[in-house]
Design a protein around this motif. Structure first.
Motif, mmCIF file in Angstrom:
data_model
loop_
_atom_site.group_PDB
_atom_site.id
_atom_site.type_symbol
_atom_site.label_atom_id
_atom_site.label_comp_id
_atom_site.label_asym_id
_atom_site.label_seq_id
_atom_site.Cartn_x
_atom_site.Cartn_y
_atom_site.Cartn_z
ATOM 1 N N ASN A 192 0.331 -6.900 44.734
ATOM 2 C CA ASN A 192 -1.054 -6.653 45.124
ATOM 3 C C ASN A 192 -1.214 -6.961 46.615
ATOM 4 O OD1 ASN A 192 -3.707 -6.031 44.853
ATOM 5 N ND2 ASN A 192 -4.288 -7.824 43.699
ATOM 6 N N ALA A 301 0.441 4.812 48.302
ATOM 7 C CA ALA A 301 0.488 4.162 46.985
ATOM 8 C C ALA A 301 -0.695 3.218 46.795
ATOM 9 C CB ALA A 301 1.803 3.389 46.832
ATOM 10 N N ASP A 302 -1.041 2.463 47.835
ATOM 11 C CA ASP A 302 -2.157 1.526 47.725
ATOM 12 C C ASP A 302 -3.489 2.267 47.607
ATOM 13 O OD1 ASP A 302 -3.313 -1.187 47.852
ATOM 14 O OD2 ASP A 302 -4.122 -0.501 49.760
ATOM 15 N N ILE A 304 -4.052 5.305 46.357
ATOM 16 C CA ILE A 304 -4.137 5.875 45.011
ATOM 17 C C ILE A 304 -4.388 4.763 43.983
ATOM 18 C CG2 ILE A 304 -2.878 7.109 43.198
ATOM 19 C CD1 ILE A 304 -3.704 8.883 45.526
ATOM 20 N N GLY A 305 -3.623 3.689 44.094
ATOM 21 C CA GLY A 305 -3.710 2.602 43.109
ATOM 22 C C GLY A 305 -5.074 1.947 43.046
ATOM 23 N N ARG A 306 -5.670 1.695 44.200
ATOM 24 C CA ARG A 306 -6.950 0.970 44.186
ATOM 25 C C ARG A 306 -8.132 1.857 43.808
ATOM 26 N NH1 ARG A 306 -9.894 1.691 48.970
ATOM 27 N NH2 ARG A 306 -8.698 2.532 50.722
ATOM 28 N N ILE A 308 -7.685 4.443 41.289
ATOM 29 C CA ILE A 308 -7.486 4.968 39.929
ATOM 30 C C ILE A 308 -8.357 4.217 38.927
ATOM 31 C CG2 ILE A 308 -5.825 5.016 38.022
ATOM 32 C CD1 ILE A 308 -3.736 5.967 39.896
ATOM 33 N N ILE A 314 -4.914 -0.604 40.587
ATOM 34 C CA ILE A 314 -3.532 -0.913 40.203
ATOM 35 C C ILE A 314 -2.804 -1.385 41.454
ATOM 36 C CG2 ILE A 314 -1.383 0.044 39.292
ATOM 37 C CD1 ILE A 314 -3.080 2.123 37.809
ATOM 38 N N ALA A 316 -0.313 -2.024 44.500
ATOM 39 C CA ALA A 316 0.548 -1.071 45.205
ATOM 40 C C ALA A 316 1.998 -1.193 44.757
ATOM 41 C CB ALA A 316 0.437 -1.305 46.709
ATOM 42 N N MET A 319 2.477 0.895 41.711
ATOM 43 C CA MET A 319 2.428 2.326 42.045
ATOM 44 C C MET A 319 3.737 2.775 42.696
ATOM 45 S SD MET A 319 -0.405 3.532 40.938
ATOM 46 C CE MET A 319 -0.225 5.142 41.692
ATOM 47 N N ILE A 322 6.507 2.954 40.082
ATOM 48 C CA ILE A 322 6.418 4.139 39.221
ATOM 49 C C ILE A 322 7.183 5.309 39.855
ATOM 50 C CG2 ILE A 322 4.826 5.911 38.351
ATOM 51 C CD1 ILE A 322 2.765 3.640 37.980
#
Length: 335
Positions: A192, A301-302, A304-306, A308, A314, A316, A319, A322
Motif C-alpha cells: 500500500n 497500477a496505483d 487503477i487500484g485505488r 476499483i 486495492i 498497488a 495490482m 496480478i
C-alpha cells in the motif's frame, strides 16, 4: 559505437513514455474518492482553486503521485542493476528477498524504537537500507562459489527462500504488537502506498538524485559484467569490486522505494525486460527507458487500484503482482 538509428528510436520511446506519464498524472489527479474536475486542475495549480480543491490536489493527490512515480523508477533501476550484476533475467529486489529484508528492518524499527514523527520519515530509508543490505550480503555469500564465482540461478532460489523466511519473521514480529501497528505493517506487506505526504518525497528524492546518475555512469561496467568473467577480467574490470558497488546501489534504490511504498515486487523484473525488448540489451540505452517504464507502471497500477474499490481501493503491490506473477512464471519456464 551505438547505431544512430537506435539512438533516435530510444529518444522517440523516451518522449513517448514522458508523454504517457504526463497523461497518467493528469488522469490520476482527477480520479479518486474526492473527485477533482479536470477543468479546475490548472486554476487550482495556479492557486485559484477552492480550499477543498487545493487540499485534494496538494495534500492528497500530488504527493501520492510523485511518491509512486519515484518509487517505481527506483525499483526499475534496482532490478536492472541486479539483473546485470547477477547475469540473471529473473533477479528483482522483491523476488530475491531484498524488499523483505528492508521490511523486517522497518517493522522492527517501527515496533521497538519509538521516535519523533518528524525524524521517523527521514530515518526510514536508512533503516530499510541496513536491513536490505544485510539480506543481500547473506544471499550473495550463500550464492557464491570460489571456483565458479556467483551462481545466478542459485542466487534467485536462495533469494526466494529468504523472502519467504523473512515473511515468517515479519509475522512473528507483529504477533504481539498492538492493533494500530499491526494494521500499518499489514498495509506495508500488501504494497500500500502509505507514505503519501510531502516529507516522504524529500526523504526518497536525494537517494534517486544521487544514485540514478551514478548508475548511468556505471552502465558500461554493467555491460562488461554481463560478459563471462574471464573476458571481463581481460578488459581490466575488477569484477568483485564493481559487483559490490553496484549491488550496494541496487539495494539502496530498492530500500529507499519500499520504505515509503511497502513491499512491491515485479516492477524491477518487468520494466528492464520491456526496455530491453524496445531498445536492446545495452545498459546505456535501456536503463533510461526502464526507469520511465517502472515509474509509469507503478503509477498506473496505483491509479487503477485505488479507484476499483472505494474508499480504500486495492494496494498497488497487489495490482502489480496480478500483472507480474504470470510474467514471472513465463520467464521462469522460458529460462
Amino acid at each position: 559505437m551505438i547505431h544512430p538509428a537506435l539512438i533516435r528510436k530510444q529518444r522517440i520511446i523516451v518522449i513517448t513514455l514522458l508523454a504517457l506519464i504526463v497523461i497518467s498524472i493528469i488522469v490520476a489527479t482527477g480520479l479518486g474518492y474526492s473527485s477533482l474536475s479536470y477543468n479546475r486542475l490548472i486554476p487550482t495549480l495556479l492557486g485559484h482553486g477552492t480550499f477543498k480543491e487545493e487540499f485534494v490536489l496538494f495534500s492528497v493527490r500530488l504527493p501520492r503521485i510523485i511518491i509512486t512515480l519515484l518509487a517505481g523508477m527506483a525499483l526499475a533501476l534496482s532490478g536492472a542493476i541486479l539483473q546485470g550484476v547477477t547475469r540473471n533475467d529473473l533477479a528483482d529486489p522483491g523476488i530475491i528477498g531484498i524488499n523483505s529484508g528492508a521490511g523486517v528492518a522497518i517493522a522492527a524499527f517501527f515496533l521497538f524504537f519509538p521516535i519523533k514523527a518528524g525524524s521517523f520519515v527521514y530515518l526510514l530509508p536508512l533503516v530499510a537500507f541496513v536491513g536490505a543490505l544485510l539480506t543481500a550480503c547473506i544471499i550473495y555469500v550463500l550464492s557464491y562459489n570460489k571456483n565458479v564465482g556467483l551462481q545466478p540461478v542459485r542466487l534467485v532460489l536462495i533469494g526466494i527462500g529468504f523472502s519467504m523466511a523473512l515473511s515468517g519473521v515479519m509475522i512473528v514480529l507483529i504477533s504481539s504488537a498492538e492493533r494500530a501497528k499491526v494494521d500499518f505493517i499489514a498495509k506495508w506487506l500488501a504494497g500500500n502506498i502509505w507514505g503519501s505526504d510531502w516529507p516522504f518525497i524529500w526523504a526518497i528524492l536525494p537517494w534517486l538524485v544521487i544514485l540514478i546518475p551514478f548508475a548511468l555512469y556505471k552502465a558500461n561496467r554493467l555491460n562488461l559484467l554481463g560478459l563471462s568473467e574471464p573476458v571481463a577480467i581481460g578488459v581490466g574490470v575488477s569484477i568483485e569490486k564493481e559487483r559490490i558497488v553496484l549491488l550496494l546501489t541496487a539495494v539502496a534504490l530498492a530500500a529507499s522505494a519500499v520504505s515509503v511504498t511497502g513491499g512491491i515486487a515485479f516492477v524491477g523484473l518487468m520494466a528492464p525486460h520491456i526496455a530491453k525488448a524496445l531498445v536492446g540489451p545495452r545498459n546505456q540505452m535501456f536503463i533510461p527507458v526502464a526507469i520511465l517504464i517502472g515509474g509509469w507502471l507503478l503509477l498506473f497500477a496505483d491509479t487503477i487500484g485505488r479507484n476499483i474499490v472505494e474508499p480504500d481501493g486495492i494496494p498497488a503491490g497487489i495490482m502489480v503482482a496480478i500483472i507480474g506473477a504470470p510474467y514471472f512464471m513465463y520467464l521462469l519456464m522460458k529460462k
